[in-house]
Design an enzyme around this catalytic site. Structure first.
Site, mmCIF file in Angstrom:
data_model
loop_
_atom_site.group_PDB
_atom_site.id
_atom_site.type_symbol
_atom_site.label_atom_id
_atom_site.label_comp_id
_atom_site.label_asym_id
_atom_site.label_seq_id
_atom_site.Cartn_x
_atom_site.Cartn_y
_atom_site.Cartn_z
ATOM 1 N N GLY A 14 0.766 -1.233 0.000
ATOM 2 C CA GLY A 14 0.000 0.000 0.000
ATOM 3 C C GLY A 14 0.797 1.283 0.000
ATOM 4 O O GLY A 14 0.334 2.297 0.507
ATOM 5 N N LEU A 94 -10.586 -7.459 -13.174
ATOM 6 C CA LEU A 94 -12.039 -7.280 -13.029
ATOM 7 C C LEU A 94 -12.736 -7.567 -14.359
ATOM 8 O O LEU A 94 -12.218 -7.244 -15.427
ATOM 9 C CB LEU A 94 -12.321 -5.849 -12.564
ATOM 10 N N HIS A 110 0.022 1.509 -13.115
ATOM 11 C CA HIS A 110 0.800 0.370 -13.597
ATOM 12 C C HIS A 110 2.269 0.782 -13.688
ATOM 13 O O HIS A 110 2.588 1.857 -14.197
ATOM 14 C CB HIS A 110 0.292 -0.090 -14.973
ATOM 15 N N ASP A 151 -4.911 -3.570 -18.349
ATOM 16 C CA ASP A 151 -4.036 -2.436 -18.674
ATOM 17 C C ASP A 151 -4.368 -1.833 -20.041
ATOM 18 O O ASP A 151 -3.505 -1.201 -20.667
ATOM 19 C CB ASP A 151 -2.547 -2.837 -18.619
HETATM 20 C C1 GAR Z 1 2.932 -0.910 -7.542
HETATM 21 O O1 GAR Z 1 4.177 -0.832 -8.155
HETATM 22 C C2 GAR Z 1 1.830 -0.906 -8.576
HETATM 23 O O2 GAR Z 1 2.094 -0.087 -9.661
HETATM 24 C C3 GAR Z 1 1.834 -2.346 -8.997
HETATM 25 O O3 GAR Z 1 2.027 -3.069 -7.807
HETATM 26 C C4 GAR Z 1 2.747 -2.268 -6.865
HETATM 27 C C5 GAR Z 1 1.956 -2.178 -5.582
HETATM 28 O O4 GAR Z 1 2.689 -1.547 -4.576
HETATM 29 N N1 GAR Z 1 0.616 -2.690 -9.674
HETATM 30 C C6 GAR Z 1 0.562 -3.540 -10.697
HETATM 31 O O5 GAR Z 1 1.526 -4.147 -11.106
HETATM 32 C C7 GAR Z 1 -0.817 -3.713 -11.316
HETATM 33 N N2 GAR Z 1 -0.709 -4.295 -12.618
HETATM 34 P P1 GAR Z 1 1.996 -0.837 -3.323
HETATM 35 O O6 GAR Z 1 1.059 -1.860 -2.687
HETATM 36 O O7 GAR Z 1 3.146 -0.516 -2.414
HETATM 37 O O8 GAR Z 1 1.254 0.381 -3.802
#
Ligand code: GAR
Length: 200
Positions: A14, A94, A110, A151
């Site tokens: 998060g 989703l 992303h 995406d």
């Molecule tokens: C982030 O880098 C986000 O961009 C990626 O997962 C990570 C979550 O980190 N999301 C994806 O890859 C979605 N396709 P966080 O929980 O620390 O925000």
């Protein structure tokens, strides 16, 4: 409506949620308010971040709700009168049914420059592993609208980040977060919240 009511959907650490909460407390999202954080993972540290910020939380998972997962998620969001859904490290794809019921009201961050290193199977560290493996010299992050194509929705904001000699997926992930994701997502949250408020 005075402010766009925002739900942030999370699965893990998060840090993007934290960037949103911090931006909100600095007054950088004046058109919106984060009123709910939903996780599909009861152990997500993101839930602690939300509670620390005094934001209501909910856990909705395929593990618990099975085939009813999306129906329960939708009901949770509708009950909270959510106008805008922000996917911030939410590791679930989703369905078309779900995304059309919130058309132009779901955004995602992303960790690459879409259309590179995106789509099914590209999430989290895997995106950075793929970028390093390919040998690109520049990567970055993208905030985009969410439709039924992983995406695949319209791009809202992008920011490039340079790859450096000796980068590991972990080092690169951190740089992309710091230089791009944590800046772009709050900015996009305000842009889209404002747009929804104005009814555009
Ligand atoms: C982030 O880098 C986000 O961009 C990626 O997962 C990570 C979550 O980190 N999301 C994806 O890859 C979605 N396709 P966080 O929980 O620390 O925000």
């Amino acid at each position: 409506m005075l402010k766009t009511r925002i739900a942030v959907l999370v699965s893990g650490g998060g840090t993007n949620l934290q960037a949103l909460l911090d931006a909100q407390s600095r007054g950088e999202i004046p058109s919106g308010e984060i009123v709910l954080v939903v996780s599909n993972n009861e152990d997500a540290y993101a839930l602690t971040r939300a509670s620390n910020a005094g934001v209501k939380t909910a856990v909705v998972s395929r593990k618990v709700h099975g085939e009813q997962f999306e129906a329960v998620l939708l009901e949770t969001l509708q009950q909270a009168e959510i106008d805008l859904i922000i996917l911030a490290g939410f590791m679930c794809i989703l369905s078309k049914e779900f995304t059309t019921s919130f058309a132009d009201r779901i955004i995602n961050v992303h960790p690459s420059l879409i259309p590179s290193f995106c789509g099914k199977g590209f999430y989290g560290l895997r995106v950075h592993e793929a970028a390093l493996e390919y040998g690109v010299k520049v990567t970055g992050a993208t905030v985009h609208y969410v439709n039924e194509i992983p995406d695949g929705g319209a791009i809202i904001l992008q920011k490039a980040v340079e790859i450096q000699e000796g980068d590991t997926p972990q080092i690169l992930q951190k740089r992309v977060m710091k230089q791009a994701e944590w800046k772009l997502l709050p900015k996009a949250a305000e842009m889209v919240s404002k747009k929804l408020l104005l009814g555009e």
